[in-house]
Scaffold this motif. Structure first.
Motif, short mmCIF file in Angstrom:
data_model
loop_
_atom_site.label_atom_id
_atom_site.label_comp_id
_atom_site.label_asym_id
_atom_site.label_seq_id
_atom_site.Cartn_x
_atom_site.Cartn_y
_atom_site.Cartn_z
N HIS A 132 0.68 -1.11 0.21
CA HIS A 132 0.00 -0.21 0.20
C HIS A 132 0.54 1.46 -0.44
CE1 HIS A 132 -3.07 2.47 1.19
NE2 HIS A 132 -3.69 2.42 0.91
N GLU A 133 0.49 2.15 -0.88
CA GLU A 133 1.91 3.11 -1.07
C GLU A 133 1.35 4.08 -0.22
OE1 GLU A 133 1.74 4.91 -5.22
OE2 GLU A 133 2.05 3.50 -6.41
N GLU A 134 -0.24 4.58 0.31
CA GLU A 134 0.30 5.34 1.22
C GLU A 134 0.38 5.45 2.90
OE1 GLU A 134 -3.59 8.53 2.79
OE2 GLU A 134 -3.84 7.02 1.23
N MET A 135 1.03 4.27 2.53
CA MET A 135 1.25 3.62 3.91
C MET A 135 2.49 3.19 4.79
SD MET A 135 0.89 2.55 7.12
CE MET A 135 -1.31 2.36 7.25
N ASN A 136 2.71 2.64 3.27
CA ASN A 136 4.20 3.08 3.06
C ASN A 136 4.97 4.18 3.34
OD1 ASN A 136 5.80 0.02 3.31
ND2 ASN A 136 4.80 0.16 0.54
N ALA A 137 4.14 5.43 2.30
CA ALA A 137 4.89 6.65 2.51
C ALA A 137 5.22 7.32 4.34
CB ALA A 137 3.47 7.13 2.32
N ARG A 138 3.81 6.59 5.34
CA ARG A 138 3.19 6.96 6.32
C ARG A 138 4.55 6.65 6.93
NH1 ARG A 138 -1.31 9.57 7.13
NH2 ARG A 138 -1.97 8.54 9.36
N VAL A 139 4.68 5.13 6.85
CA VAL A 139 5.87 4.78 7.92
C VAL A 139 7.11 5.89 7.68
CG1 VAL A 139 7.26 2.74 8.02
CG2 VAL A 139 4.86 2.14 8.00
N ALA A 140 8.09 5.96 6.25
CA ALA A 140 8.85 6.47 5.59
C ALA A 140 8.63 8.15 6.47
CB ALA A 140 8.71 6.81 4.39
N GLU A 141 7.56 8.91 6.96
CA GLU A 141 8.10 9.75 7.06
C GLU A 141 7.56 9.66 8.62
OE1 GLU A 141 4.07 11.44 5.20
OE2 GLU A 141 4.86 11.29 3.75
N GLY A 142 7.47 8.25 9.30
CA GLY A 142 7.18 8.66 11.08
C GLY A 142 6.16 8.66 11.15
N LYS A 143 4.87 8.47 10.95
CA LYS A 143 3.29 9.30 11.39
C LYS A 143 3.35 7.29 11.75
CE LYS A 143 2.22 12.78 8.18
NZ LYS A 143 0.94 13.41 6.34
N VAL A 144 3.37 6.77 10.80
CA VAL A 144 3.25 4.62 11.41
C VAL A 144 4.58 4.58 12.05
CG1 VAL A 144 2.56 3.23 11.00
CG2 VAL A 144 1.12 5.41 10.19
N LYS A 145 4.51 3.91 13.66
CA LYS A 145 5.70 3.62 13.35
C LYS A 145 5.32 2.15 13.48
CE LYS A 145 6.66 7.37 15.37
NZ LYS A 145 7.31 8.43 14.92
N GLN A 146 6.85 0.94 13.87
CA GLN A 146 7.16 -0.01 13.31
C GLN A 146 7.53 -0.63 14.97
OE1 GLN A 146 8.72 -1.35 9.44
NE2 GLN A 146 9.53 0.24 9.63
N ILE A 147 6.57 -1.60 15.44
CA ILE A 147 6.42 -1.93 17.25
C ILE A 147 7.38 -3.20 16.67
CG2 ILE A 147 4.78 -0.70 17.69
CD1 ILE A 147 3.03 -3.35 17.60
N GLY A 148 7.78 -3.88 15.61
CA GLY A 148 8.02 -5.21 15.50
C GLY A 148 7.31 -6.30 15.42
N LYS A 149 7.81 -8.35 16.09
CA LYS A 149 6.57 -8.99 16.53
C LYS A 149 6.66 -9.51 17.24
CE LYS A 149 8.22 -10.68 10.99
NZ LYS A 149 9.30 -11.71 10.94
N GLU A 150 5.42 -10.38 17.25
CA GLU A 150 5.37 -10.95 18.41
C GLU A 150 6.73 -11.72 19.71
OE1 GLU A 150 1.17 -10.92 15.23
OE2 GLU A 150 3.48 -11.28 15.02
N GLY A 151 6.25 -11.36 20.55
CA GLY A 151 7.37 -11.61 21.52
C GLY A 151 8.41 -10.83 21.39
N ASN A 152 8.41 -9.65 20.67
CA ASN A 152 9.45 -8.73 20.33
C ASN A 152 8.99 -7.27 20.68
OD1 ASN A 152 12.42 -7.82 20.72
ND2 ASN A 152 12.94 -8.09 19.07
#
Length: 372
Positions: A124-144
């Motif tokens: 998803h282009e817009e979601m990828n852009a939001r991740v790149a801009e830091g508007k959407v954070k990446q929290i890792g996988k289950e257990g970590n």
């Protein structure tokens, strides 16, 4: 004024006051109404005034003991004395799986998503852009999980997978509502898509969900009817060798129903709903003469049939491979996991394109390609 008249007036004022109070409290009281779900079986919805009661079933018996129950409210006054309350619409949502994102993409609502597990295989282009801009954070996988990021976000809700348990106790102790997303327990393809109605409650898009789902179900059932009485039903099998085993979807699985609805016969004929491992000899005995071979797997870009057959020399012995009828959805190239749950009609059309090309002349498959 006489005492009798005074008493009468006091009684009228009293009853009027009770009536007004009753009307004000009616949004949080009154009869509980069951919301009809046509295909989904793994959750239920009820409504009472402005409250919605959500139950997500966690076992095949739908037992009350293991079910997860939540009350969704729009007004704080409706939350009094209620456990597991979630205030909606939610403005800070965390999804720990790309399959959960599919529902928000279908509802055109991504502004409320503040974190995801990973952007790997995210198309998803817009979601990828939001991740790149830091508007959407990446929290890792289950257990970590990155607990510091989650604590700073202070999300309204986290949608979690009921099939993985790692790390959820820590999140629960943080006081964040954890809602299991159990759509993948649905064996009916339309049941999986109907979870749109549940997800829509969290973002206030119930009307949008009803419209989107109606169109999905209408097209799916129209396509299913096109092949319902067809005479020739090709045979199909699924999967490949992985770590010494071949995992096959059961004969009563989601995929088996899609094959059947698209006018094909699945070679596994049992009552199993989930996938299970078999050895090569077992799958070869059942599938060596099948007409089609279906695969969903991360493969190298632009994979050719000959390259695929080199992964295991025994693959070339299958009739489907000899006749060039290997259908691949390469998840490195196609948004399968972030779209397929809400596009069962598209999956069905893809299958019909291969199994019965005369039914959909000119159709271009969306998820699958025939290996050349």
């Amino acid at each position: 004024m006489s005492c009798k008249l005074c008493s009468s007036l006091l009684l009228i004022v009293f009853f009027l006051s009770c009536s007004v109070k009753q009307q004000k409290g009616q949004s949080a009281s009154g009869n509980i109404e069951n919301i009809e779900l046509k295909y989904a079986r793994e959750f239920s919805l009820q409504k009472q005034g402005n409250r919605h009661f959500l139950t997500v079933f966690m076992d095949e018996d739908h037992s009350d003991q293991s079910a997860r129950k939540f009350t969704l409210v729009k007004d704080s006054a409706d939350a009094a004395g209620i456990e597991n309350v979630i205030h909606v619409p939610c403005k800070k949502i965390v999804c720990v799986s790309s399959t959960q994102l599919a529902y928000f993409f279908a509802l055109d609502d991504i502004d409320d998503i503040v974190a995801i597990n990973s952007s790997r295989y995210l198309f998803h282009e817009e979601m990828n852009a939001r991740v790149a801009e830091g508007k959407v954070k990446q929290i890792g996988k289950e257990g970590n999980f990155n607990l510091e990021v989650l604590a700073a976000l202070n999300p309204d809700v986290i949608f979690v997978s009921p099939f993985k348990a790692g790390g959820y106790d820590v999140l629960r102790n943080m006081g964040i509502p954890l809602v299991p997303m159990a759509a993948y327990n649905e064996m009916n393809p339309l049941g999986r898509a109907e979870w749109l109605k549940m997800m829509a409650l969290f973002v206030g898009k119930e009307a949008k969900a009803d419209t989107v789902f109606y169109n999905i179900a209408r097209r799916y059932n129209e396509l299913k009817a096109e092949v319902a009485g067809i005479e020739h039903r090709p045979t199909v099998f699924s999967g490949k060798m992985r770590s010494g085993s071949w995992y096959v979807p059961g004969g009563d699985s989601f995929y088996a129903r899609l094959f059947s609805d698209s006018g094909a016969d699945y070679v596994i004929n049992d009552d199993e709903e989930g996938a299970y491992p078999v050895d090569f000899e077992t799958i070869y005995r059942k599938a060596h003469n099948a007409d089609f071979w279906r695969l969903v797997h991360p493969e190298k870009t632009g994979l050719k049939l000959q390259e695929f057959l080199q992964q295991d020399v025994r693959y070339a012995d299958f009739k489907a491979a000899k006749e060039g009828n290997v259908m691949l959805c390469n998840i490195r190239e196609e948004p399968y996991y972030e779209q397929s749950a809400v596009k069962p009609d598209v999956l069905l059309a893809d299958y019909i394109h291969f199994f019965h090309p005369e039914i959909l002349p000119g159709y271009e498959p969306y998820f699958y390609e025939r290996l050349k």
